[in-house]
Enzyme design. Structure first.
Site, PDB file in Angstrom:
ATOM      1  N   HIS A  13      -6.157  -7.181  -0.755  1.00  0.00           N
ATOM      2  CA  HIS A  13      -6.336  -5.737  -0.941  1.00  0.00           C
ATOM      3  C   HIS A  13      -5.600  -5.269  -2.198  1.00  0.00           C
ATOM      4  CE1 HIS A  13      -6.689  -6.562   3.474  1.00  0.00           C
ATOM      5  NE2 HIS A  13      -7.858  -6.003   3.203  1.00  0.00           N
ATOM      6  N   ASP A  17      -4.573 -12.918   3.141  1.00  0.00           N
ATOM      7  CA  ASP A  17      -5.836 -12.351   3.600  1.00  0.00           C
ATOM      8  C   ASP A  17      -6.983 -12.581   2.615  1.00  0.00           C
ATOM      9  OD1 ASP A  17      -4.553 -10.630   1.882  1.00  0.00           O
ATOM     10  OD2 ASP A  17      -4.465  -8.942   3.285  1.00  0.00           O
ATOM     11  N   ASP A  68      -2.480 -10.479  -2.627  1.00  0.00           N
ATOM     12  CA  ASP A  68      -3.056 -10.021  -1.358  1.00  0.00           C
ATOM     13  C   ASP A  68      -4.507  -9.605  -1.639  1.00  0.00           C
ATOM     14  OD1 ASP A  68      -1.964  -8.609   1.490  1.00  0.00           O
ATOM     15  OD2 ASP A  68      -3.722  -7.638   0.590  1.00  0.00           O
ATOM     16  N   HIS A  74       0.820  -1.226   0.000  1.00  0.00           N
ATOM     17  CA  HIS A  74       0.000   0.000   0.000  1.00  0.00           C
ATOM     18  C   HIS A  74       0.851   1.272   0.000  1.00  0.00           C
ATOM     19  CE1 HIS A  74      -3.627  -2.271   0.357  1.00  0.00           C
ATOM     20  NE2 HIS A  74      -3.343  -2.746   1.554  1.00  0.00           N
TER      21      HIS A  74
END
Ligand SMILES: [Zn+2]
Length: 387
Positions: free
Chosen positions: A190, A276, A188, A151
């Site tokens: 996200h 995740d 991931d 991120h």
């Protein structure tokens, strides 16, 4: 050495004790705050537990003796600045120097005093793993690093990430004459917004993100985001609806990721691996199981063998379930080492009954829309570069 080892890949593995010392405070996401009714939970989502536990299951498994244990050295300021602005670097330095630590910048990503030291070691671990493969010391490598990185954008960070570890490592690799193109495949749950941002206008790095549609960040990760300038067409987002499991992820990789890799012809493949998207994760609503991660990894190994002499590096991102992350990571390591760890998935009885083998109409629509947006002739960007 037994003859058994002769036909097995040499696999590097990296974990540093300090990764488990990354202090994310006592809030759940934001800091605890009595004025808002936010109680301390004594374990932030991004506390190192799941990753520390993944290291420990590997260390007690049958895989340990077959791994080449790599040692991280801290990334230098010069190396970090290949992926980040000086302004962002200085921000992390100043936050890290605060007596009780600081925050990545979004208010939900606290870190302790001198967190810079661990962040540099995390980025440095990614560099070490990439170098171990490029130098031929090992065939494949897994950097189990912390804090995560995907991120972190060029000029700011958010979402538990300080520096974009995989991008720092890839920027370092691109300094080598034999490396001109690298693909980063981010699964991931996200969106890999930071990696997308850093390489947005750079055609040397193909960035692919498979993620839960509008999970985090809610305002990025769409199929229309395809890079810009010379980098147009080198960013590929595959947003999937909640509930996607092994069959959907495997379809995304077979139908979209591998064709994109074949078109791009990388010299190295980096997988930004989070766990995740797994069925038991508190921060995602996907349904991947240990078998899913094993098969996804198998596909990446096959692609790397066909395209870049097997050069493949896994770099850790998220994963927040104390129970399941160790088994997801262990399945990934079993695939990379082509060996059995000696443990079955202890949660198979909970998750296996929920596995779906069919792809729903909504999931199929998402898969097709992403693939068509990336591969359609009008949107490749090549014509615009030529004109
Ligand atoms: Zn994540």
């Amino acid at each position: 050495m037994t003859t058994d080892n002769l036909d097995k890949p040499r696999v590097g593995f990296l974990w540093e004790t300090l990764y488990g010392w990354h202090d994310t405070g006592s809030g759940g996401d934001e800091p605890s705050d009595p004025a808002r009714g936010l109680q301390p939970v004594n374990r932030h989502f991004s506390a190192p537990g799941p990753k520390r536990r993944l290291n420990e299951i590997i260390q007690v498994s049958d895989l340990r003796q077959h791994l080449t244990h790599l040692q991280a050295t801290p990334a230098t300021e010069e190396q970090i600045l290949r992926a980040h602005t000086k302004r962002h670097y200085d921000y992390i330095v100043s936050q890290s120097e605060l007596p009780k630590g600081g925050d990545c910048g979004d208010g939900g990503s606290p870190f302790g005093h001198n967190a810079l030291q661990i962040a540099q070691l995390s980025a440095g671990g990614a560099i070490t793993a990439v170098n171990s493969v490029l130098d031929g010391e090992v065939d494949r490598a897994y950097a189990l690093i912390n804090p995560p990185g995907h991120h972190a954008e060029r000029d700011r960070s958010l979402g538990f990430c300080l520096f974009n570890n995989s991008s720092v490592a890839v920027a370092d690799a691109l300094e080598r004459p034999e490396v001109s193109k690298v693909a980063i495949i981010d699964w991931d749950v996200h969106h890999g917004n930071g990696t997308q941002d850093i390489w947005w206008e750079d055609p040397r790095v193909l960035t692919v993100s498979i993620h839960q549609d509008r999970n985090f960040p809610v305002d990025s990760g769409f199929i229309e985001e395809r890079g810009a300038g010379e980098g147009l067409g080198a960013n590929f987002n595959i947003p999937l609806p909640p509930g996607a499991g092994n069959e959907v992820y495997l379809a995304a990789i077979k139908e979209s990721v591998i064709p994109a890799l074949e078109e791009f012809q990388p010299d190295l493949i980096v997988v930004a691996t989070g766990y995740d998207a797994a069925m038991m994760d508190p921060l995602g609503r996907m349904m991947v199981t240990t078998e899913g991660y094993r098969e996804m990894t198998d596909l990446m190994i096959g692609a790397a063998k066909r395209l870049c002499a097997g050069k493949l590096v896994f770099i850790q991102e998220g994963g927040y379930c104390q129970y399941y992350v160790p088994f997801c990571g262990l399945a990934t390591m079993e695939s990379l080492t082509e060996r059995s760890a000696g443990f079955d998935d202890a949660y198979a009885s909970i998750v296996d009954g929920q596995i779906r083998t069919e792809i729903t109409a909504e999931q199929r629509e998402h898969l097709d829309r992403a693939r068509e947006a990336y591969f359609s002739e009008a949107s490749t960007g090549l014509g615009e570069v030529a004109s």
